[in-house]
Motif scaffolding. Structure first.
Motif, PDB file in Angstrom:
ATOM      1  N   TYR A  46       0.831  -1.214   0.000  1.00  0.00           N
ATOM      2  CA  TYR A  46       0.000   0.000   0.000  1.00  0.00           C
ATOM      3  C   TYR A  46       0.858   1.252   0.000  1.00  0.00           C
ATOM      4  N   CYS A  63      -5.158  12.650   4.011  1.00  0.00           N
ATOM      5  CA  CYS A  63      -4.360  11.756   3.164  1.00  0.00           C
ATOM      6  C   CYS A  63      -5.268  10.780   2.434  1.00  0.00           C
ATOM      7  N   THR A  65      -5.214   6.629   0.983  1.00  0.00           N
ATOM      8  CA  THR A  65      -4.514   5.337   1.026  1.00  0.00           C
ATOM      9  C   THR A  65      -4.939   4.526  -0.186  1.00  0.00           C
ATOM     10  N   GLY A  81      -1.807  -1.035  10.679  1.00  0.00           N
ATOM     11  CA  GLY A  81      -2.761  -0.747  11.748  1.00  0.00           C
ATOM     12  C   GLY A  81      -2.078  -0.030  12.893  1.00  0.00           C
ATOM     13  N   HIS A  82      -2.817   0.830  13.545  1.00  0.00           N
ATOM     14  CA  HIS A  82      -2.233   1.624  14.640  1.00  0.00           C
ATOM     15  C   HIS A  82      -3.300   2.170  15.581  1.00  0.00           C
ATOM     16  N   HIS A  84      -3.792   5.845  17.588  1.00  0.00           N
ATOM     17  CA  HIS A  84      -3.182   7.160  17.556  1.00  0.00           C
ATOM     18  C   HIS A  84      -2.372   7.311  18.837  1.00  0.00           C
ATOM     19  N   GLU A  91     -10.844   9.986  13.877  1.00  0.00           N
ATOM     20  CA  GLU A  91     -10.507  10.009  12.446  1.00  0.00           C
ATOM     21  C   GLU A  91     -11.739   9.640  11.641  1.00  0.00           C
ATOM     22  N   TYR A  93     -12.848   8.111   7.644  1.00  0.00           N
ATOM     23  CA  TYR A  93     -12.434   7.568   6.353  1.00  0.00           C
ATOM     24  C   TYR A  93     -13.608   7.735   5.390  1.00  0.00           C
ATOM     25  N   HIS A 152       1.065   8.433  15.511  1.00  0.00           N
ATOM     26  CA  HIS A 152       0.787   7.014  15.236  1.00  0.00           C
ATOM     27  C   HIS A 152       1.575   6.122  16.169  1.00  0.00           C
ATOM     28  N   TYR A 154       2.453   2.431  16.313  1.00  0.00           N
ATOM     29  CA  TYR A 154       2.443   1.126  15.636  1.00  0.00           C
ATOM     30  C   TYR A 154       2.915   0.015  16.573  1.00  0.00           C
TER      31      TYR A 154
HETATM   32  C1  S6P Z   1      -3.789   7.758   9.499  1.00  0.00           C
HETATM   33  C2  S6P Z   1      -4.822   6.885   8.837  1.00  0.00           C
HETATM   34  C3  S6P Z   1      -4.388   6.267   7.497  1.00  0.00           C
HETATM   35  C4  S6P Z   1      -3.304   5.181   7.651  1.00  0.00           C
HETATM   36  C5  S6P Z   1      -3.057   4.450   6.319  1.00  0.00           C
HETATM   37  C6  S6P Z   1      -1.999   3.361   6.439  1.00  0.00           C
HETATM   38  O1  S6P Z   1      -4.119   8.042  10.825  1.00  0.00           O
HETATM   39  O2  S6P Z   1      -5.349   5.938   9.705  1.00  0.00           O
HETATM   40  O3  S6P Z   1      -3.968   7.249   6.645  1.00  0.00           O
HETATM   41  O4  S6P Z   1      -2.095   5.755   8.088  1.00  0.00           O
HETATM   42  O5  S6P Z   1      -4.252   3.888   5.877  1.00  0.00           O
HETATM   43  O6  S6P Z   1      -2.185   2.551   7.548  1.00  0.00           O
HETATM   44  P1  S6P Z   1      -1.045   2.415   8.647  1.00  0.00           P
HETATM   45  O7  S6P Z   1      -1.674   1.610   9.736  1.00  0.00           O
HETATM   46  O8  S6P Z   1       0.133   1.784   8.011  1.00  0.00           O
HETATM   47  O9  S6P Z   1      -0.729   3.825   9.099  1.00  0.00           O
END
Ligand code: S6P
Ligand code: ZN
Length: 185
Positions: A46, A63, A65, A81-82, A84, A91, A93, A152, A154
């Protein structure tokens, strides 16, 4: 004070027409460890196209994705996945192309899975870790906006995993428990 700006986003690909963007690209090597089986190689799983603004809670990071279709074993390609880093930061989407699942989990293991299809708006409240899974055959593309100072984390997901996995079952994508998950004590 920021100057207002606008961007044009290609809904099918997530490409943004502004030069000032920060692109994050994750390969199979980069995501090794998130699937039940290991994965290696330079294939891109990705990409994230970020329009950075100051990391303060009065601004919104935005952003897109682009999560490619594919599988590792019986699991679909997914994001790391994370949580914050500032846990209570929320957030949203908006999916613009493709088909996916959004996995969300609290640190005690409460889990919610929602569908992602073009036009779906997913609201991720503060305190919920989130991971996207592409269960279709085209790229899963979504736009995100989140509180500027969210950051983030992780490491917690790398340590604990997610309570569920999405696998390709006989009747299509199936959510199953992840026996290796440990709640974040
Ligand atoms: C940022 C948001 C997304 C993720 C992206 C990639 O808070 O949740 O932009 O950053 O989908 O996922 P990941 O878990 O690698 O950040
Ligand atoms: Zn996030």
């Amino acid at each position: 004070m920021l100057t207002p700006f606008a961007a044009n986003i290609e809904l099918l690909t997530g490409s943004i027409d502004l030069p000032e963007q920060r692109v994050v690209s994750r390969t199979l090597d980069d995501v090794n460890g998130i699937f039940e089986t290991g994965c290696h190689g330079s294939e891109v799983v990705y990409e994230v196209f970020n329009l950075d603004v100051p990391e303060i809670n009065s601004e919104l990071q935005t952003c897109t994705t682009r999560l490619y279709p594919g599988r590792v074993g019986d699991e679909y390609y997914m994001t790391k996945g994370h949580f914050h880093e500032v846990r209570n930061r929320s957030e949203i989407y908006l999916t613009t192309s493709g088909v996916g699942r959004l996995l969300m989990a609290t640190s005690s293991g409460e889990t919610v899975v929602h569908e992602m299809t073009p036009g779906t708006m997913n609201y991720i409240p503060g305190g919920w870790a989130h991971r996207s899974v592409n269960v279709g055959s085209e790229p899963l593309v979504f736009f995100a906006a989140y509180v500027g100072d969210a950051g983030h984390d992780y490491a917690t997901i790398e340590k604990c995993g997610f309570p569920v996995r999405v696998v390709a079952g006989e009747d299509g994508p199936t959510v199953v428990a992840n026996p290796r998950y440990v709640a974040d004590a």
